[in-house]
Design a protein around this motif. Structure first.
Motif, PDB file in Angstrom:
ATOM      1  N   GLU B  39       0.872  -0.737   0.233  1.00 24.07           N
ATOM      2  CA  GLU B  39       0.037   0.256   0.289  1.00 24.07           C
ATOM      3  C   GLU B  39       1.085   1.199   0.020  1.00 24.07           C
ATOM      4  N   ASN B  40       2.097   1.546   0.349  1.00 18.02           N
ATOM      5  CA  ASN B  40       2.802   1.961   0.474  1.00 18.02           C
ATOM      6  C   ASN B  40       4.100   2.190  -1.038  1.00 18.02           C
ATOM      7  N   LYS B  42       4.436   3.229  -4.579  1.00 21.27           N
ATOM      8  CA  LYS B  42       3.510   4.118  -5.868  1.00 21.27           C
ATOM      9  C   LYS B  42       4.044   3.213  -6.656  1.00 21.27           C
ATOM     10  N   ARG B  44       4.053   3.833 -11.255  1.00 22.17           N
ATOM     11  CA  ARG B  44       4.250   5.154 -12.632  1.00 22.17           C
ATOM     12  C   ARG B  44       3.660   4.730 -13.926  1.00 22.17           C
TER      13      ARG B  44
END
Lengths: 328, 328
Positions: B39-40, B42, B44
């Motif tokens: 969840e931490n 991200k 691209r």
């Protein structure tokens, strides 16, 4: 056991191959084959026989690989398919436009014979082609540039020699430094033929020849000179011999490209060669690939290959363990 | 059908691999795997899942190749053999001295699994290694030189960050231009460590720190700095962010050698890289080799490979016919 090599054709390239074999302990020059009278051909490697090209019809058990040192215009289109049906062979076929048909003819012969052939070996085509390929695979979004020289172009020298009143000529191809710098900067310039290279001719004229006419004929010669800025110098036979007897060459393959999600990062990959002797360097590349061809055939491969199809480790006399430990 | 790729580890290198995949139409990023909380993380690339590394235990049918983007010190010696037993993998293992044992462990796992692994991929080891090998095979009598930079060394930057009173550091490795020119001239110089490279450190110090002491600790640090001429600049955090946030690198591999029956001709082969982003370029090399690994496995190969074992044509999305017609 040494790799036993034959050379067909003993001009500049054949001599370059001969000296390269002498630098590789695992290779042995068995014989030089010629279409001339063998008695008139003196090779420089002690104990090596010079034989009529006809002898190749029955020497399959004595050679692991045959290196074809003829010209691309008329020799190799005939010779390479012919000998690919009997030997592992390497040639330096460099007529780019005719590579597909040459490949097809050689591939058919080599497959039928269960031998390996490698065509278009040297530095361009050859090492330059490899560097174009690697750079294109690593930077798929980018632009390729090839510069040649400073070096002697045999084709252009010959073209000038055919002009009436010209006794001898040496033509140098020279990359334009400003163009090279623009490419290296990553600015992706669009460059015309004239902007990339200049040409310089050193000419020995016949006594009483019309020098202005010769100079004009050179500068306006289509394909060879008319698209370039050309300088012509008239010199004496002594100067030609003293200052222009070498065959230096070289050049650069440069690819510039971008990476990043926004294509925000630029990269420049450059491969360059500075060669005192074009035929000896070409011969050195060919001999490394002769080693590869012989090994690949021993492993059961057959058919026509190019430098693109040869894993680099095949070129080295060192073991895979040594290469990993010391060169990786 | 696209080649389906997974990335394990989403640091600088993982991000470089991600952007390289986006530049290659025949490759598809299926998922990023992490040991952090997904969840931490991200990513691209639109639509790409972030998964726990544990999920790799059962995703063999969904990935053609897994790219391992961990570090050479502790991650890869464990991860590469582990995942080589389940996937085709590529890593960038760069601890030169431990390559033979890493190779052995990965080779055993990959052979047992019938998969292909490729280790030590990138530019050094990687493209630089290839150029050392080719140049050594072509010029067996000669001398090798490698220069690095100008570029950021992560290892040296980290070493300075561990000094008391140092908040941040960026270390640049810089080739000595005079040494490079001497090598290019073909004069075969013997060069000490100090003569080949200088080091330049940009340091953000804690408030009130003893700057003279920090500078002295850097310059005398064994292995990292004591054998080099090092310059230290103290800068502010703002200057660090503004002027030193990129990760440029590059360098040159040069081989000089001789040919001819009398070894009378000199040659210089040079391969050079100028890179705005070290991790993105490294990622681009790795992605080209991921294509090769996937193809080689489809052809039935297995075991551990290095860049030395991969025929260049495997790296390209183009067919053999296209390559011969347009790149040879």
């Amino acid at each position: 056991m040494s790799i036993r090599v034959g050379i067909l054709g003993y001009g500049n390239l054949g001599k370059g191959v001969e000296s390269a074999i002498a630098q590789n302990d695992d290779m042995e020059l068995k014989a030089v084959f010629t279409r001339r009278n063998p008695e008139n051909v003196k090779v420089r490697t002690a104990g090596v026989k010079v034989l009529q090209a006809d002898e190749l019809s029955h020497m399959q058990d004595e050679l692991d690989v045959l290196i074809l040192c003829g010209g691309s215009a008329t020799d190799l289109p005939v010779q390479t398919p012919q000998y690919a049906s009997m030997y592992n062979v390497v040639d330096s076929f460099d007529t780019h436009a005719r590579i597909p048909e040459h490949f097809a003819a050689v591939d058919a012969a080599a497959k039928k014979a269960g031998k390996v052939s490698l065509i278009s070996c040297g530095w361009d085509p050859g090492m330059f082609s490899l560097n174009r390929l690697y750079a294109n695979c690593v930077l798929p979004e980018g632009k390729d540039y090839t510069f040649w020289g400073k070096g002697v172009s045999q084709g252009h020298s010959d073209a000038v020699r055919r002009i009436e009143g010209v006794k001898d000529c040496r033509q140098y191809t020279i990359p334009v430094e400003k163009a090279v710098e623009a490419v290296r900067s990553g600015s992706n310039p669009e460059l015309t033929t004239r902007e990339k290279h200049t040409r310089e001719c050193f000419v020995v004229a016949e006594e009483g020849a019309d020098l202005a006419k010769i100079e004009n004929e050179i500068k306006t010669m289509p394909n060879y000179f008319s698209d370039y800025d050309t300088t012509v110098h008239f010199i004496t036979e002594e100067e030609m011999k003293r200052d222009h007897s070498g065959l230096p060459h070289g050049g650069m393959v440069i690819r510039t490209g971008v990476t990043g999600m926004e294509k925000e990062h630029k990269h420049v990959i450059e491969y360059s060669l500075k060669l005192d002797s074009n035929p000896e360097f070409t011969g050195s590349v060919i001999v490394a690939y002769a080693r590869a061809v012989s090994r690949m055939n021993k492993e059961g491969m057959s058919g026509c290959k190019t430098v693109f199809d040869v894993a680099p480790a095949y070129l080295s006399p060192k073991s895979a363990e040594e290469l990993r430990a010391h060169m990786l």
